[in-house]
Enzyme design. Structure first.
Site, PDB file in Angstrom:
ATOM      1  CE1 TYR A  12     -54.356 -38.608  20.847  1.00  0.00           C
ATOM      2  CE2 TYR A  12     -54.393 -37.670  23.056  1.00  0.00           C
ATOM      3  CZ  TYR A  12     -55.045 -38.265  21.997  1.00  0.00           C
ATOM      4  OH  TYR A  12     -56.392 -38.528  22.062  1.00  0.00           O
ATOM      5  CG  ASP A  65     -57.845 -36.048  23.990  1.00  0.00           C
ATOM      6  OD1 ASP A  65     -57.958 -35.704  25.184  1.00  0.00           O
ATOM      7  OD2 ASP A  65     -57.558 -37.213  23.648  1.00  0.00           O
ATOM      8  CG  ASP A  84     -58.562 -37.046  28.413  1.00  0.00           C
ATOM      9  OD1 ASP A  84     -58.993 -36.157  27.652  1.00  0.00           O
ATOM     10  OD2 ASP A  84     -57.571 -37.754  28.137  1.00  0.00           O
ATOM     11  CD  GLU A 120     -61.454 -41.718  25.922  1.00  0.00           C
ATOM     12  OE1 GLU A 120     -61.212 -40.706  26.588  1.00  0.00           O
ATOM     13  OE2 GLU A 120     -60.660 -42.688  25.847  1.00  0.00           O
TER      14      GLU A 120
END
Length: 495
Positions: A232, A78, A81, A472
């Site tokens: 999430y 996603d 990571d 990120e």
């Protein structure tokens, strides 16, 4: 001794040239679009194809799913990571497909093809996650262990825990979004691969039934909660995903039962709550724009409330409107406190352009009380957001890696910040990667097209790998940007 005038002027000129410039540039939207799509190849998990263009990546996650005797290879990581989270991946897929449905005609043929490949990389994986009746695989990888390491995906030796929800446990959010992803993607593939399109639509129907039959948030399940939260978690409720999934099934199938669903359940599932947000966890604004298309272009007056909510959302975005209340930075960027702000700017820009198209085709405008807003105003507002991201901002920085000469060099991304397995084939263990994380050196591998979380509310950006909220990239920042950039490729100066 005084500095000679010529040397002084040359030094002053060089200083000016180095200063960030905040001015409107003639952006190369085609180049930005190409790079925006290319980014997804850097996020791939599984066996990489021969045509892989981000060449510093290699195969990874090849045993995903083995503990549950299921093949869960493929899909996307996603962000920076090495986890595959089903909820945001499904939303990313929906937005890539919506980009093709809404703006595919504006894409150069090669980039349309690349976008379809990006969609299929996701849908092939998502089909695996619903391959067993009464069960949905929602995540691969233990995020706590993963986040304690700084490790290339190719080197992963952390637990690839498989998280699943089984009937009658609820997963309305993930299942509803997965249904939306399948339905939207079925429309995108309809002309080029009708058989695959039909497979996607059939699976959209069945996974939506799961979402509707077993209502509730997937993160409320005790057996998976620790794996999905706080990353999430469903923070904003599951009701919007039920309506969102039904709305996409209606659009893909034209089945009147889904029309009845969004007509009859709108009030009870909160469609009229006017929650002015759109992203992986909150579909309200996107839902209202999506459903408004049928009201505006099909005269479906039973959907009037969705149109009213979409109008209300648009008015909140226009600074000149008396109902404006969306926060902007001094430089003009839509800003919402929290993490990864550019996800809001790209998704809202997408909605502005989509709604402008619907209004233009139906010859309508939006009444914002003190002013009337037409398609042109919405498009200009979207353009300001996209141009800000590409460099028209107080930092003079492109927040898309690889676009222009001044972009983030130290993004929070394991694969980008660690030496490529092709340059450094030796294994780099979990904690051995920390030296690279803590280094002030630029990332050795350019993740072309990655859009970072973006600047703070004061337009500042420090290019700090450790500040993940700003540095990120995520798939759900890029996915709606694909559609917005496609529009501006064909309409660089919208009116």
């Amino acid at each position: 001794m005084p500095i000679p005038r010529t040397i002084f002027l040359i030094s002053l000129l060089l200083l000016i040239l180095r200063l960030p410039r905040f001015e409107s540039a003639n952006h190369d939207y085609s180049d930005a679009l190409s790079k925006c799509i290319l980014f997804f190849e850097g996020q791939r998990s599984g066996f990489l194809p021969n045509g892989q263009r981000i060449s510093w990546r290699a195969n990874s996650g090849l045993s995903d799913g083995w503990q549950r005797s299921v093949d869960l290879t493929g899909g996307y990581y996603d962000a920076g990571d090495n986890i595959k989270f089903g909820f945001p991946m499904a939303f990313t897929t929906t937005m890539l497909a919506w980009s093709v449905i809404e703006f595919g005609d504006s894409m150069p043929a090669g980039e349309l093809r690349n976008t379809m490949v990006a969609i299929r990389w996701a849908t092939d994986y998502l089909l695996k996650t619903v391959s067993q009746p009464g069960r949905i695989f929602v995540q691969v990888g233990d995020p706590i262990i993963d986040h304690n390491c700084w490790e290339r995906p190719e080197d992963m030796d952390t637990a690839r825990t498989v998280y699943a929800v089984e009937a009658p446990n609820p997963a309305s959010d993930v299942a509803g979004e997965t249904a939306a992803a399948f339905a939207a993607s079925s429309m995108a593939f309809r002309s080029s691969d009708p058989g695959y399109s039909e497979t996607l639509l059939r699976n959209a129907v069945s996974v939506f039934q799961y979402a509707d039959n077993y209502r509730g948030a997937y993160s409320d399940n005790a057996d998976i909660r620790d794996g999905v939260c706080p990353f999430y978690c469903d923070f904003d409720g599951y009701q919007d995903e039920l309506l969102w999934g039904a709305a996409w099934l209606r659009r893909a199938s034209q089945d009147d039962s889904y029309l009845s669903y969004i007509e009859n359940n709108g009030k009870t599932l909160g469609a009229e709550d006017n929650i002015n947000e759109f992203g992986w966890d909150n579909k309200h604004a996107g839902l209202n724009v999506l459903v408004s298309k049928e009201f505006l272009e099909g005269n479906m007056y039973s959907l009037q409330s969705y149109k009213a909510s979409a109008d209300s959302f648009m008015c909140t975005l226009i600074p000149e409107s008396s109902s404006s209340h969306i926060e902007y930075t001094p430089g003009g960027l839509i800003y919402k406190p929290g993490g990864s702000n550019l996800q809001h700017a790209t998704s809202i820009a997408f909605l502005l352009l989509s709604y402008a198209n619907y209004l233009a085709r139906s010859g309508q405008s939006v009444n914002c009380g003190n002013i009337s807003i037409g398609p042109s105003s919405l498009r200009q507002q979207a353009k300001r957001q996209i141009d800000y991201i590409l460099g028209d901002n107080p930092m003079g920085m492109s927040y898309m890696v690889g676009y222009s000469n001044y972009f983030p060099q130290r993004i929070h991304h394991r694969g980008s910040s660690l030496p490529s397995i092709k340059d450094h084939p030796e294994f780099i263990a979990c904690k051995e990667g920390s030296a690279y994380f803590n280094s002030s050196n630029p990332n050795p591998n350019i993740l072309v097209g990655a859009v970072v979380g973006g600047p703070g509310d004061d337009d500042s950006y420090e290019d700090d790998r450790d500040d993940f909220r700003k540095s990120e990239p995520t798939t759900y920042i890029n996915a709606p940007l694909v559609g917005a950039l496609a529009y501006f490729v064909a309409n660089p100066n919208p009116s």
